[in-house]
Write an enzyme that holds these catalytic residues in place. Structure first.
Site, PDB file in Angstrom:
ATOM      1  N   CYS A   2       0.872  -1.181   0.000  1.00 51.30           N
ATOM      2  CA  CYS A   2       0.000   0.000   0.000  1.00 51.30           C
ATOM      3  C   CYS A   2       0.902   1.221   0.000  1.00 51.30           C
ATOM      4  O   CYS A   2       2.121   1.123   0.033  1.00 51.30           O
ATOM      5  CB  CYS A   2      -0.852   0.003   1.260  1.00 51.30           C
ATOM      6  SG  CYS A   2      -1.777  -1.500   1.494  1.00 51.30           S
ATOM      7  N   ARG A  28       0.997   1.987  -5.991  1.00 55.68           N
ATOM      8  CA  ARG A  28       1.279   1.033  -4.901  1.00 55.68           C
ATOM      9  C   ARG A  28       0.010   0.352  -4.410  1.00 55.68           C
ATOM     10  O   ARG A  28       0.049  -0.587  -3.639  1.00 55.68           O
ATOM     11  CB  ARG A  28       1.949   1.741  -3.717  1.00 55.68           C
ATOM     12  CG  ARG A  28       3.331   2.277  -3.974  1.00 55.68           C
ATOM     13  CD  ARG A  28       3.884   2.921  -2.737  1.00 55.68           C
ATOM     14  NE  ARG A  28       4.112   1.949  -1.695  1.00 55.68           N
ATOM     15  CZ  ARG A  28       5.266   1.280  -1.559  1.00 55.68           C
ATOM     16  NH1 ARG A  28       6.241   1.485  -2.410  1.00 55.68           N
ATOM     17  NH2 ARG A  28       5.433   0.400  -0.603  1.00 55.68           N
ATOM     18  N   TRP A  75      -3.725  -1.572  -1.204  1.00 57.28           N
ATOM     19  CA  TRP A  75      -3.719  -2.799  -2.014  1.00 57.28           C
ATOM     20  C   TRP A  75      -4.088  -3.880  -1.020  1.00 57.28           C
ATOM     21  O   TRP A  75      -3.259  -4.314  -0.218  1.00 57.28           O
ATOM     22  CB  TRP A  75      -2.341  -3.034  -2.613  1.00 57.28           C
ATOM     23  CG  TRP A  75      -2.242  -4.302  -3.385  1.00 57.28           C
ATOM     24  CD1 TRP A  75      -1.881  -5.545  -2.930  1.00 57.28           C
ATOM     25  CD2 TRP A  75      -2.531  -4.485  -4.758  1.00 57.28           C
ATOM     26  NE1 TRP A  75      -1.932  -6.449  -3.913  1.00 57.28           N
ATOM     27  CE2 TRP A  75      -2.331  -5.854  -5.062  1.00 57.28           C
ATOM     28  CE3 TRP A  75      -2.949  -3.647  -5.778  1.00 57.28           C
ATOM     29  CZ2 TRP A  75      -2.525  -6.382  -6.329  1.00 57.28           C
ATOM     30  CZ3 TRP A  75      -3.129  -4.176  -7.046  1.00 57.28           C
ATOM     31  CH2 TRP A  75      -2.930  -5.527  -7.314  1.00 57.28           C
ATOM     32  N   ASN A 101       1.397   0.103   5.968  1.00 57.34           N
ATOM     33  CA  ASN A 101       1.742  -0.709   4.805  1.00 57.34           C
ATOM     34  C   ASN A 101       2.510  -1.911   5.327  1.00 57.34           C
ATOM     35  O   ASN A 101       3.494  -1.757   6.050  1.00 57.34           O
ATOM     36  CB  ASN A 101       2.601   0.066   3.805  1.00 57.34           C
ATOM     37  CG  ASN A 101       3.095  -0.851   2.668  1.00 57.34           C
ATOM     38  OD1 ASN A 101       2.372  -1.765   2.266  1.00 57.34           O
ATOM     39  ND2 ASN A 101       4.303  -0.624   2.197  1.00 57.34           N
ATOM     40  N   GLY A 102       2.076  -3.118   4.983  1.00 49.15           N
ATOM     41  CA  GLY A 102       2.791  -4.317   5.421  1.00 49.15           C
ATOM     42  C   GLY A 102       1.796  -5.405   5.801  1.00 49.15           C
ATOM     43  O   GLY A 102       0.608  -5.327   5.485  1.00 49.15           O
ATOM     44  N   GLU A 479       9.585 -20.845 -17.754  1.00 47.65           N
ATOM     45  CA  GLU A 479       9.385 -19.445 -17.340  1.00 47.65           C
ATOM     46  C   GLU A 479      10.498 -18.557 -17.871  1.00 47.65           C
ATOM     47  O   GLU A 479      10.240 -17.449 -18.356  1.00 47.65           O
ATOM     48  CB  GLU A 479       9.284 -19.363 -15.822  1.00 47.65           C
ATOM     49  CG  GLU A 479       9.151 -17.963 -15.268  1.00 47.65           C
ATOM     50  CD  GLU A 479       7.957 -17.179 -15.844  1.00 47.65           C
ATOM     51  OE1 GLU A 479       7.063 -17.795 -16.461  1.00 47.65           O
ATOM     52  OE2 GLU A 479       7.958 -15.948 -15.709  1.00 47.65           O
ATOM     53  N   LYS A 483       9.840 -15.257 -20.329  1.00 44.30           N
ATOM     54  CA  LYS A 483      10.337 -13.909 -20.001  1.00 44.30           C
ATOM     55  C   LYS A 483      11.115 -13.325 -21.179  1.00 44.30           C
ATOM     56  O   LYS A 483      10.872 -12.213 -21.629  1.00 44.30           O
ATOM     57  CB  LYS A 483      11.242 -13.970 -18.766  1.00 44.30           C
ATOM     58  CG  LYS A 483      10.505 -14.160 -17.468  1.00 44.30           C
ATOM     59  CD  LYS A 483       9.817 -12.926 -17.008  1.00 44.30           C
ATOM     60  CE  LYS A 483       8.346 -12.849 -17.028  1.00 44.30           C
ATOM     61  NZ  LYS A 483       7.410 -13.863 -17.078  1.00 44.30           N
ATOM     62  N   GLU A 486       8.806 -12.707 -24.306  1.00 40.10           N
ATOM     63  CA  GLU A 486       7.722 -11.702 -24.262  1.00 40.10           C
ATOM     64  C   GLU A 486       8.241 -10.278 -24.101  1.00 40.10           C
ATOM     65  O   GLU A 486       7.515  -9.334 -24.399  1.00 40.10           O
ATOM     66  CB  GLU A 486       6.734 -12.016 -23.145  1.00 40.10           C
ATOM     67  CG  GLU A 486       7.259 -11.892 -21.739  1.00 40.10           C
ATOM     68  CD  GLU A 486       6.162 -12.132 -20.710  1.00 40.10           C
ATOM     69  OE1 GLU A 486       4.979 -11.927 -21.002  1.00 40.10           O
ATOM     70  OE2 GLU A 486       6.500 -12.524 -19.590  1.00 40.10           O
ATOM     71  N   HIS A 502      14.058 -36.602 -28.772  1.00 40.06           N
ATOM     72  CA  HIS A 502      12.782 -36.919 -29.456  1.00 40.06           C
ATOM     73  C   HIS A 502      12.416 -35.842 -30.460  1.00 40.06           C
ATOM     74  O   HIS A 502      11.271 -35.762 -30.887  1.00 40.06           O
ATOM     75  CB  HIS A 502      11.679 -37.100 -28.402  1.00 40.06           C
ATOM     76  CG  HIS A 502      11.996 -38.184 -27.427  1.00 40.06           C
ATOM     77  ND1 HIS A 502      11.827 -39.519 -27.703  1.00 40.06           N
ATOM     78  CD2 HIS A 502      12.550 -38.129 -26.188  1.00 40.06           C
ATOM     79  CE1 HIS A 502      12.236 -40.244 -26.687  1.00 40.06           C
ATOM     80  NE2 HIS A 502      12.677 -39.434 -25.752  1.00 40.06           N
ATOM     81  N   LYS A 602      -1.296  -6.626 -19.187  1.00 36.50           N
ATOM     82  CA  LYS A 602      -0.943  -7.184 -17.881  1.00 36.50           C
ATOM     83  C   LYS A 602      -1.924  -8.274 -17.475  1.00 36.50           C
ATOM     84  O   LYS A 602      -1.565  -9.267 -16.899  1.00 36.50           O
ATOM     85  CB  LYS A 602      -0.950  -6.079 -16.806  1.00 36.50           C
ATOM     86  CG  LYS A 602      -0.539  -6.557 -15.421  1.00 36.50           C
ATOM     87  CD  LYS A 602       0.862  -7.106 -15.417  1.00 36.50           C
ATOM     88  CE  LYS A 602       1.240  -7.774 -14.118  1.00 36.50           C
ATOM     89  NZ  LYS A 602       2.510  -8.532 -14.216  1.00 36.50           N
TER      90      LYS A 602
END
Ligand code: AGP
Length: 607
Positions: A2, A28, A75, A101-102, A479, A483, A486, A502, A602
Site C-alpha cells: 500500500c 502502490r 492494495w 503498509n505491510g 518461465e 520472459k 515476451e 525426441h 498485464k
C-alpha cells in the site's frame, strides 16, 4: 503493498499536500483510500473503497482543514476493499488514527485479546489492531510515543506506520519494519511516505528509516530512535535528484527491474500467510479425488513447478493444465470429487475464470491463489489465498511468479502434514529451507546482476535461445523462456531436457546458445548428459548451477552460480532470478521498454 503518507506543517494546508502525495502513490495500491486529520482537537477521518480520484469526488478530502494529516492508498491483503477496511483505522475513542503498509502476522491473536478486553473492531484488517494497542498504551498512562512503542513491541511482521492522536496533535509518529518508510525535511514542514515520488515536489531532502526505527515528526523538527532501546539515531538527509518519473520507480529505470529487486520482500510477505486459510485449502485438497491446477502463462509455469512439490511432499498427483485447454481436455472428467486450484495473479484472466466457472458448474471445489484481493477469482472461489506480493506494474510477471511458488510450496507442505507423508524432521527441514529463500534470492540478485549484463552483451545478437531443465527445473526453463520471448521478442524454445532426442535437438547447430537450469538435485547426472549432447553439436552452454559445481562450470561457456543448499523443490525461485534479469537486460539492450511489451496486456481479460 500500500502507500502511506503524512505531513505536519506550520500552515493548515496539509490535506491538499497529503492528497497530491497519495495521487503519486497510486501505483502502490488502488482499491481504496483514506485520510485523517485533526481539526480543533478532533479526528476527522475520510475514507472509502474505489479509486482515489473517485473517492475524492464523493467525499472531498480537501475539506479536512488541518496542519496535520495522514493518508493511505490500499492494495488489500486482509479484508476486502470496502469502506470499513480502508485506512486510516482508529481506536475505540476516536483519539488515534493509523495508516499502515505491510502484513501483521500475529494480528488475529492480538485482535482476539483486544476484543476480549472490550475493544470494538470495525474492520477485518490486520492493521486495526494498532490503534487499539496504542489505546491500551494510553490506559497504562503512557504518552503517545510510548504508547506507540508499546504497540509495535506487541506486533510481529512487516509494517510502515504513520500515527496521529488528538492527545498530542503536534506530532506524527512513524515506525518502520520491513516496509519502506521515508521522512522528508521540508521548508514548510515535515513529511513521511512509503517512497520518494509521493513527496519529491515538496522536498528532496530525504531520510530513509531503517528496520526497527521510530521517528517523531513536528512541523519544524524530527527525531529518530531505535525501537529496541530508544537510543537516538543521527543520519544525514539524502539529496534526491531524480525526475518524478524515475522517482515513481524508486530510482529504477523500469517497474520490471524494481519488481525483480522487490522479490526478497515479497517472498518474506508470502511467508506470512494466514494459518487458517492454509489449513482450509489443504482440507479441501485432501478431499479431492482429482486435483487440477488451472492457470495461464507464468502462472501456469508456477503450476507445473507446484505439481512436483505436491507429488514429492504430499505424494499427491496434481495435474497442471493450461486454462484455455481445461474444458476441452478435462471438462467431462470434472465432478463433485474434483478440486481445481486456480492460480492467477490478477484474478481476472478470462481463460482461467472460464475454466473455473465450468468446474463450479460441474460441482467441483474451486480454490484461488491470487495477488489481487477483491478480484473475480476471490469471489468465485470456495477459499482463496493472497500472494501478498503487492501490485505488479510491469507486464511481465516476476515477483508474482516467485510469490506463487512460495505460497504453493506452503500448501503442499501443509497437505503433506495433513496426510502424514513427511516426518516431523522432514517438515521442519523444509520449513527452515523455505525461510532461507528470501535471503538467498537477495544474494542471487546482488551476485548475478552484473554477470547477467556481461552475458547479455556477449549473446545480444543471437536470434534463438533454447532453455532446458529436468524435473522441477522444467518449470524454471519454461518461465525463463517466456520472459525472454515476451519482452525481448527473441524466438526461444523451452522443453524438458529428456525430450531432446525426441526432436528438439535437431535445431542445435554451431553456436546456438542453450540455457541449462542445472541445480545439484536428483536430475544433475542426466542434465550433464544433456549438456554433453548439446556441446557435441556445437551449442554454447549457459548454465545456471550451484556455486562451486566445477564439473558443470567446465562444460559451460558461461555460468551463473546460485548459493548452495537450496531445497530441490524450491530451486525454481532462486534459479529463475538470473533468467528474469537476462530477459530484462536483453530487452533494454535491444532498445525495448520491458514494462510495456508489444501486443501484451498485464491481465488478459478477453478470450
Ligand atoms: C507473464 O509474464 C505474462 N504477463 C502472462 O503470461 C501472465 O502470466 C498470464 O497472462 C496469467 O496472468 P494471471 O496470473 O493474472 O492469470
Amino acid at each position: 503493498m500500500c502507500g502511506i503518507v503524512g505531513c505536519i506543517l506550520a500552515e493548515k494546508s496539509a490535506s491538499k499536500k497529503a492528497f497530491e502525495s497519495l495521487l503519486r502513490l497510486k501505483y502502490r495500491g488502488y482499491d481504496s483510500a483514506g485520510m485523517a486529520g485533526i481539526e480543533d482537537g478532533k479526528l476527522v477521518v475520510k475514507k472509502d473503497a474505489g479509486k482515489l480520484e473517485e473517492i475524492n469526488q464523493r467525499i472531498n478530502f480537501l475539506e479536512i482543514t488541518s496542519n496535520i494529516v495522514i493518508g493511505h492508498t490500499r492494495w488489500a491483503t486482509h479484508g476486502a476493499p470496502t469502506r470499513e477496511n480502508a485506512h486510516p483505522h482508529i481506536d475505540c475513542n476516536g483519539e488515534v488514527a493509523v495508516v499502515h503498509n505491510g502484513v501483521i502476522e500475529n494480528f488475529q491473536e492480538l485482535k482476539d485479546e483486544l476484543i476480549e478486553s472490550g475493544h470494538k473492531f470495525r474492520s477485518r484488517t490486520d492493521t486495526e489492531v494498532v490503534p487499539h494497542l496504542v489505546e491500551e498504551g494510553f490506559k497504562k498512562g503512557y504518552d503517545l510515543f510510548n504508547s506507540v512503542l508499546y504497540a509495535v513491541k506487541r506486533i510481529k511482521g512487516s509494517y510502515a506506520l504513520a500515527i496521529i492522536s488528538t492527545r498530542e496533535p503536534d506530532k506524527i509518529i512513524c515506525v518502520c519494519n520491513e516496509s519502506p518508510l521515508i521522512i522528508g525535511i521540508g521548508v514548510d514542514g515535515m513529511y513521511c511516505a512509503s517512497d520518494i515520488p509521493a513527496i519529491l515536489p515538496y522536498t528532496n531532502k530525504i531520510i530513509s528509516l531503517k528496520n526497527g526505527e521510530i521517528a517523531v515528526l513536528r512541523h519544524d523538527s524530527y527525531i529518530i530512535r531505535r525501537i529496541l532501546d530508544g537510543s537516538p539515531v543521527t543520519r544525514s538527509p539524502q539529496i534526491i535528484d531524480w525526475s518524478p518519473d524515475v522517482a515513481m520507480k524508486q530510482g529504477y529505470p523500469h517497474f520490471m527491474l524494481k519488481e525483480i529487486h522487490e522479490q526478497p520482500q515479497s517472498l518474506r510477505n508470502g511467508l506470512r500467510l494466514q494459518e487458517k486459510y492454509l489449513d482450509l485449502i489443504s482440507l479441501f485438497m485432501d478431499r479431492g479425488k482429482k486435483i487440477f491446477i488451472v492457470a495461464a502463462g507464468t502462472s501456469y509455469h508456477a503450476g507445473v513447478a507446484a505439481s512436483y512439490m505436491f507429488s514429492k511432499l504430499a505424494k499427491v498427483h496434481v495435474h497442471p493444465v493450461v486454462a484455455s485447454e481445461f474444458i476441452e481436455n478435462y471438462g467431462d472428467a470434472i465432478d463433485i470429487d474434483t478440486v481445481v486450484l486456480a492460480v492467477s495473479q490478477s484474478g481476472e484472466t478470462y481463460d482461467t475464470l472460464k475454466a473455473v466457472d465450468y468446474a463450479r458448474m460441474r460441482a467441483a471445489t474451486v480454490i484461488g491463489i491470487t495477488n489481487t484481493l477483491g478480484s473475480t477469482l476471490t469471489r468465485v472461489s470456495r477459499a482463496y489465498i493472497l500472494q501478498q506480493a503487492g501490485p505488479e506494474i510491469g507486464v511481465a510477471a516476476t515477483k508474482t511468479f516467485t510469490s506463487q511458488l512460495i505460497v504453493l510450496a506452503q500448501i503442499a507442505l501443509r497437505l503433506s502434514k495433513m496426510r502424514g507423508k513427511l516426518s516431523q524432521d522432514e517438515i521442519d527441514e523444509f520449513k527452515s529451507k523455505l525461510h532461507e529463500i528470501p535471503d538467498i534470492v537477495d544474494e542471487v540478485i546482488k551476485s548475478s546482476e552484473s554477470r547477467v549484463k556481461e552475458i547479455v552483451n556477449k549473446y545480444r545478437d543471437e536470434n534463438l535461445f533454447i532453455f532446458i531443465g529436468r524435473g522441477i527445473s522444467t518449470a524454471t526453463a519454461l518461465e525463463g523462456r517466456l520472459k525472454l520471448l515476451e519482452i525481448s521478442y527473441i524466438p526461444s524454445i523451452a522443453y524438458p531436457a529428456g525430450e531432446s532426442k525426441h526432436g528438439p535437438i535437431a535445431i542445435i547447430e554451431e553456436g546456438v546458445p542453450v540455457i541449462v537450469i542445472a541445480p545439484n538435485d536428483s536430475t544433475r547426472k542426466d542434465i550433464i548428459g544433456n549438456i554433453m549432447e548439446m556441446k557435441a553439436r556445437g551449442a554454447r552452454i549457459i548454465s545456471i548451477c550451484e556455486a562451486g559445481d566445477r564439473e558443470i562450470a567446465e562444460l559451460s561457456d558461461d555460468i551463473i552460480e546460485i548459493p548452495r543448499g537450496v531445497h530441490e523443490l524450491l530451486t525454481p525461485i532462486p534459479y529463475v532470478i538470473p533468467l528474469q534479469l537476462f530477459a530484462y537486460y536483453m530487452a533494454v539492450e535491444k532498445g525495448f521498454n520491458p514494462d510495456e511489451p508489444r501486443n501484451l496486456a498485464k491481465s488478459v481479460t478477453v478470450p
